[in-house]
Structure formats: structure tokens, C-alpha cells
Design an enzyme around this catalytic site. Structure first.
Site, mmCIF file in Angstrom:
data_model
loop_
_atom_site.group_PDB
_atom_site.id
_atom_site.type_symbol
_atom_site.label_atom_id
_atom_site.label_comp_id
_atom_site.label_asym_id
_atom_site.label_seq_id
_atom_site.Cartn_x
_atom_site.Cartn_y
_atom_site.Cartn_z
ATOM 1 N N ASP A 1 0.820 -1.220 0.000
ATOM 2 C CA ASP A 1 0.000 0.000 0.000
ATOM 3 C C ASP A 1 0.851 1.266 0.000
ATOM 4 O OD1 ASP A 1 0.801 -0.981 2.552
ATOM 5 O OD2 ASP A 1 -0.477 0.498 3.524
ATOM 6 N N GLU A 2 0.239 2.308 -0.505
ATOM 7 C CA GLU A 2 0.713 3.682 -0.325
ATOM 8 C C GLU A 2 2.180 3.904 -0.677
ATOM 9 O OE1 GLU A 2 -2.206 5.441 3.013
ATOM 10 O OE2 GLU A 2 -0.651 4.134 3.791
ATOM 11 N N ASN A 3 2.617 3.296 -1.736
ATOM 12 C CA ASN A 3 3.951 3.625 -2.227
ATOM 13 C C ASN A 3 3.805 4.780 -3.208
ATOM 14 O OD1 ASN A 3 6.488 3.774 -3.366
ATOM 15 N ND2 ASN A 3 6.112 2.025 -4.739
#
Ligand code: ACM
Length: 689
Positions: free
Chosen positions: A324-326
Site C-alpha cells: 500500500d501507499e507507495n
């Protein structure tokens, strides 16, 4: 969970709430007594099985040691509840009350996805028979059996009943983030006990983050020694937790978040990063740039060795790789990564992450593991057994299912956001009318409550997980039609006390914290206050009251809880008062008591809070509580006299509510709307909202 994407999450969350609100909450015809989760079929019969100290448990069929031990603990819990010692022991007998447990298969040594968890429980006046295909099914049935215990003038008994039960979804989980804040083994153990009590099946162990690397690696000891402040689980401890969970019919799925959320990996291994180090353990909440380098062969060699080690340590079929959320900021800033992308025809960071995921997938497959990851890993040529874990919305889950992928929902189950149980409860992984065919529906495996760890300590975590997770557990176990919110709360309150017998601290921590905050002073006024205030929702806590991961979680906000019980009761009374004429007198009397209590507590709180430095940040709440009580009493008086006040009164009171409705110390009153309604009612304004 991170703050920069608040907007995205807001959209996702409210989408879910709107969806849930549009579905009428159908009354179930099941009389559920104190059963939670409500079984799929219950037929109450006349009579009861009286409990006395002759009570005994016996086994037929293939009872595994795990089940025998489970039944032993059930007996201990029954003894604790009834203050009786059962002398009957175990073994089949011809007389006296008994529970016979029949299992067909010893089952797997470890619980696994798709296991038959169904059971049948029949209680008549002589005995109870619990039958199940597997030992795990029998464990689920034992929890139901315990919930059936009632007591009255004639002592303790189990009502006669036939229950045939099975879960609606096979994947019913709780994520515990031990990376932002380490949680000791005993915290995990008691929460696993509570998970079993509400028939959850998966502990999703979020072990690595920017803020901590919590698992011992024998191959790369710098990961945990430099990435954890010494707060990590040894491999022996990991095995202990897996075994403890298996004893309770619970799977343990580890998460190693990558390629982003990876700062703690890089403290000991900066060579894995996409930009040169050095790196330090992150102390703030949020989304951070440090990201594993996806173009270096060295990264994959490292991850191969690491994941192979973890695959042997964690026996479950699934490994969660986060994903997630890279935001790819380090990738954008690294010219070698840019050149690699150009050379390979990789168009953007999402494609680069897909390249990374596919390499990780190979490593997991080689180790016989199924890959699971957050929404962001989804792209259409992954193998179909990959599990998409949706934190961004039900739509993503449905799309994945349509394209042949299995999925698990967490959007709507973010218990760290401090919403009440009622809102989580109505979020359904498969709402009626999804448009998915039955094959696609079967790919929606279930859901997970997510206990993100930014603002939970070993002291407070139980009070954040429970009781709301029990409402989510019911959503995932019980038939879709079970959605009566009032009945859910009634049963939640009953279950809450029973979870205490497992050592859960979700209730008792509040007075403990209040006493610490107030020193030697009397806390009853503070208790009145915290019964009607709640921590701010969403990600506002950090914005309003910034802290790092090293700061204490012992403030008034940590004592306050989502779903403040006093506020819930008050809001229920107000609605009753407005809609049910015949109850007005009773409701008015109760409301008057409440308002007097607020006024009195508010007045008492002024010196208490002034003289307790740890409460200074919340000092305004004292006089505000007093004023709320006074406003309520005035409104009731007008209503009683039957004479509406002048327009100015209403305006003045509504104006006074404005500053009171603003959060202080990241805490807000959860009774403001109810008071507005009452003021309007007193002023003769009968708007329906
Ligand atoms: C997540 O909340 N970023 C999975």
C-alpha cells in the site's frame, strides 16, 4: 493508515456509510437472546438443562488435543461465571447434566482457509450434544454454548434449543499492527481469546512498518535489532503465538509491508533502499518516502532469503506483502531507476511496483505460499488465488471478484478511526444487490477489522479493538439479514462483560487511566464526562494533538472511547422522547437525571481539572458539561410547562452549543445533536431531523 491520504479515505468511508444507510435495517425474526454472532438457525424449545456441580463434558469421535484443551478452558470459564466447581470430570455418564462433543474428523493440525466451521448444538432437559465435522467447528459451538448460559431464581441453566450454524464468510479477521506500537505476547494472547469468543478466524499480524520491524530474522539480524528499539518477537515467541492461536481455531497470517512502509528495514540495510541512507526508525505517523529498490538483484536475493525464512516460520498458506501507499518519490528521484524503467518499457511507478510484485510472487510461490496484498497490488495478470485486501472500497473488491480474484474487505472496518459499532456493523462485504453472480460472490472471502497501531498502547489496545470488533465479527459470521442495530448493541453489552473473564481490559482500563490523570482526586465526575465524549474521528487526532510513536498514550483522549455509552443512551432517549408520546414522562424523568448529573459533574470538574496538570489540556470540558446540563434542564422545563420560550432563548442556546461542539484536546461531545433536537423541540420547532 496515514494522514496524507485523508481525502481519499474520507471519500471511501462515506461512500460506505451512505450505502449502508440506504439499506433498511430489517428486523430479524430470530430471538437472539445473548447470542453474538447470531447463528444461522435457532429453534428455541421448552425446558432447560439445569447446571449443577455434576456437570461434565465427554467426547465422541475424533477429538484433537486442541479441542480437549479448549473444552477444559470452557469448563473453567463456566466455573468462574457460576462460582461452582464441577466435580463430574470428563467421561461419558448416564446421569447428571452433560455436554457431549462429537467430531467427525480430527481435522488439520492447524486451522486453514476453507475449513468446515459448522456445528450443531442441541440442548434438551437432560443433556447437550454438540456435533461438528471438525475440531474448529466444535470450538465455535462451544462459544455459543457458553453464551447460552442464563441464571435465575432457580440457579444456572441452558435453555433448550436446536442451533445449526455456520459462517457466512470464511475469512473473518482482525489486523493487529504491532509495528507502530509493540504489543507484548500477553496482549496478543488475550485478544486471540476474545477473537475465538466471537468466532473470528484470522489474526492478521502487521509486523513491519516505517516505525518498527518486529520479527526476528536469523538470516538478517540487523533487521530486528536495529529496526525495533529491541521490541520484537523472537522466532520462539512467534511459534508460541501461532500455537496459541491454533489452539483456539485461529489462523495467523503475517504481513511484511513492501516496497513502501519500509523505513525500519533500511536502518540495518540501507543498501536495499532506492536512495542512499542512512535511515532511522520513523517516529511520526504518515506516509514516508523510503522504499525498497526494485531494480537491484540484491534486493530480490535478500527478499528471497528473508521470505523463505518467514515462510518456514509461519505455517499458514497466505503471506501478506502489504504493497500500500507507495508514492514512488524515491523511485522518481533515482536516475538509475528511471533509466531501468525506460530500458524495460515500464511506463510508471505502478507498473514498476507490479514488476516488483511479480518477483515477490515467484519467491512466495516457490515457498508454497499464496500472496495477499492491499488494493494497490491488483493488476490483471496476477494468478487468480492472490487475495486482494481492499482498504479503499467495496467497489475494488467487487471488481477484483468479477475478474476472478478473491478478496477481503477492510474498508468500513477501520476501527482506528473511532466510529461507533453501528456504522461498522452495517457495512457488508456483499451487500444485497451487488450484481455479482454466485461464483463472483464466492470470491469475496470476508473481511478484517484493522487495528492500526499509531495510537494504541498495551494498556489501551483492548478498548480500541472491543467491543466494536464483535459487531464486525457478527457481520462476517451471521446471515446478511441480521442487521438490527439496537439488538446488536444490547447483545454487545452482554458480551462485553463476558469478554472480561478472558482478561480483556477494554472496560477496566478507563477508570485506571482516569485515576492516574486525576491523582488522588475522586473520579466520578470525570467518569460522567468520559461517558459522553469521544476521541475525534478519522485522522483528526494527529492533526489536533500531534504526537510521535514515543509519546505517552495516557491522556484523557486515551481514556475516552468510541461509542461513548452515556452518549448512546442519551441519544436513544432523545429520539424516544421525540417520537413516542406515551413514553415522554419516563424519558423526561430520565433526561432530567442525566442533565442534573452533567451539571453537577461539570461543576465538580472545574477544580479537579484545574488541580490536575495532566488534565489541563481538556479543562474547558468541565464548564461545558455544566452548561450542557443547564441547557437541557431549561429545555425540559419549557416542555413541561407547555410554553415555548421566546425566539431569543433558542438562538442563545444554539449559539452556546457552537463553541462546545468544537473539539478540545481532540475530544468531542457526542451529545450535541441530541441537545439541538431538544432545544428545537422546546422552542416548538418540529423539524424531522
Ligand atoms: C492502508 O491503510 N494503507 C492499508
Amino acid at each position: 493508515m496515514k494522514n496524507r491520504i485523508v481525502r481519499l479515505r474520507l471519500v471511501g468511508w462515506f461512500g460506505v456509510i451512505l450505502l449502508a444507510a440506504n439499506i433498511s435495517s430489517g428486523q430479524t425474526d430470530l430471538q437472539s437472546r445473548n447470542l453474538m454472532s447470531v447463528p444461522s438457525k435457532v429453534v428455541w424449545k421448552t425446558g432447560k438443562l439445569t447446571l449443577n456441580k455434576e456437570f461434565a463434558v465427554s467426547f465422541k469421535g475424533a477429538a484433537h488435543t486442541r479441542l480437549r484443551k479448549y473444552a477444559g478452558r470452557v469448563m473453567t470459564r463456566l466455573e468462574g461465571r457460576t462460582v461452582m466447581s464441577f466435580s463430574g470430570g470428563s467421561g461419558s455418564r448416564t446421569s447428571g447434566p452433560q455436554l457431549t462433543i462429537e467430531t467427525k474428523f480430527a481435522g488439520n493440525n492447524l486451522p486453514r482457509l476453507g475449513e468446515d466451521e459448522s456445528y450443531r448444538l442441541e440442548i434438551d432437559t437432560n443433556r447437550a450434544v454438540l456435533s461438528a465435522a471438525t475440531n474448529v467447528g466444535a470450538m465455535r459451538g462451544l462459544e455459543t454454548f457458553l453464551q447460552l448460559l442464563e441464571g435465575g431464581e432457580e440457579g444456572f441453566y441452558f435453555p433448550a434449543v436446536l442451533i445449526e450454524d455456520k459462517p457466512r464468510f470464511p475469512w473473518r479477521g482482525l489486523l493487529i499492527d504491532v509495528a507502530r506500537h509493540y504489543q507484548p505476547l500477553e496482549v496478543l494472547k488475550r485478544n486471540i481469546d476474545a477473537m475465538a469468543a466471537v468466532k473470528l478466524y484470522v489474526l492478521h499480524w502487521h509486523l513491519t512498518e516505517d516505525q518498527g520491524f518486529r520479527v526476528e530474522s536469523k538470516n538478517f539480524p540487523k533487521l530486528h535489532t536495529l529496526g525495533s528499539d529491541g521490541l520484537f518477537y523472537t522466532q520462539q515467541e512467534i511459534r508460541e503465538i501461532i500455537s496459541y492461536a491454533a489452539d483456539r481455531g485461529i489462523r495467523v497470517v503475517p504481513e511484511f509491508d513492501m516496497p513502501g512502509h519500509a523505513t525500519s528495514w533500511l536502518v540495518g540495510h540501507p543498501e536495499l533502499a532506492s536512495l542512499p541512507g542512512p535511515y532511522q526508525i520513523e517516529r511520526n505517523p504518515g506516509i514516508f518516502d523510503p522504499t525498497l529498490n526494485p531494480i537491484k538483484e540484491e534486493t530480490y536475493q535478500f527478499l528471497d532469503t528473508f521470505l523463505t525464512e518467514m515462510a518456514a516460520l509461519f505455517p499458514d498458506s497466505h503471506i501478506h506483502i502489504g504493497g500500500d501507499e507507495n508514492e514512488g518519490k524515491q523511485w522518481d528521484a533515482n536516475p538509475e531507476i528511471q533509466a531501468f524503467m525506460k530500458q524495460k518499457g515500464i511506463k510508471d511507478n505502478h507498473q514498476l511496483q507490479t514488476y516488483f510484485n511479480k518477483r515477490i510472487l515467484k519467491i512466495l510461490e516457490k515457498n508454497g505460499k499464496v500472496m495477499m496484498g492491499w488494493d494497490e497490488i491488483f493488476q490483471p495478470d496476477l494468478p487468480k488465488d492472490v487475495v486482494i485486501h481492499s482498504w479503499r472500497g467495496q467497489k475494488a473488491l467487487a471488481e477484483a471478484a468479477q475478474q476472478g480474484y478473491t478478496g477481503v474487505l477492510s474498508n468500513g472496518y477501520y476501527i482506528d478511526l473511532m466510529y461507533p459499532a453501528s456504522e461498522h456493523y452495517l457495512v457488508d462485504p456483499l451487500p444485497a444487490g451487488t450484481g455479482l453472480n454466485s461464483e463472483e460472490q464466492a470470491r469475496v472471502l470476508g473481511g478484517e477489522a484493522t487495528m492500526w497501531g499509531e495510537w494504541v498502547s498495551p494498556e489501551t489496545i483492548d478498548s480500541r479493538i472491543w467491543m466494536r470488533t464483535a459487531a464486525i465479527a457478527e457481520r462476517l459470521w451471521s446471515p446478511r439479514e441480521v442487521r438490527d442495530v439496537d439488538d446488536m448493541y444490547r447483545r454487545l453489552d452482554a458480551l462485553s462483560i463476558r469478554l472480561e473473564e478472558l482478561g480483556l481490559t477494554h472496560r477496566r482500563i478507563q477508570p485506571v487511566l482516569l485515576r492516574r490523570l486525576a491523582g488522588a482526586k475522586e473520579i466520578s465526575a470525570l467518569q460522567t464526562l468520559v461517558s459522553v465524549i469521544e476521541p475525534v474521528k478519522q485522522y483528526q487526532r494527529y492533526q489536533q494533538r500531534p504526537q510521535t510513536m514515543l509519546d505517552p498514550l495516557t491522556g484523557l483522549i486515551d481514556a475516552a472511547q468510541a461509542d461513548a455509552p452515556g452518549a448512546r443512551n442519551f441519544n436513544r432517549l432523545i429520539d424516544q422522547f421525540r417520537t413516542e408520546k406515551q413514553n415522554d414522562a419516563d424519558a423526561a424523568a430520565e433526561l432530567r437525571n442525566i442533565f442534573s448529573g452533567w451539571r453537577k459533574a461539570g461543576i465538580e470538574l472545574i477544580p479537579v481539572m484545574r488541580n490536575s496538570p495532566a488534565l489541563h489540556e481538556a479543562q474547558e470540558l468541565g464548564p461545558e458539561l455544566r452548561d450542557l446540563g443547564e441547557i437541557g434542564l431549561e429545555a425540559l422545563e419549557y416542555l413541561e410547562k407547555g410554553s415555548a420560550p421566546g425566539k431569543e432563548w433558542r438562538e442563545e442556546k444554539l449559539k452556546r452549543l457552537e463553541p462546545i461542539s468544537k473539539p478540545k484536546a481532540a475530544l468531542e461531545f457526542a451529545v450535541i445533536e441530541g441537545l439541538r433536537k431538544l432545544i428545537n423541540k422546546a422552542a416548538g420547532i418540529t423539524a424531522s431531523n
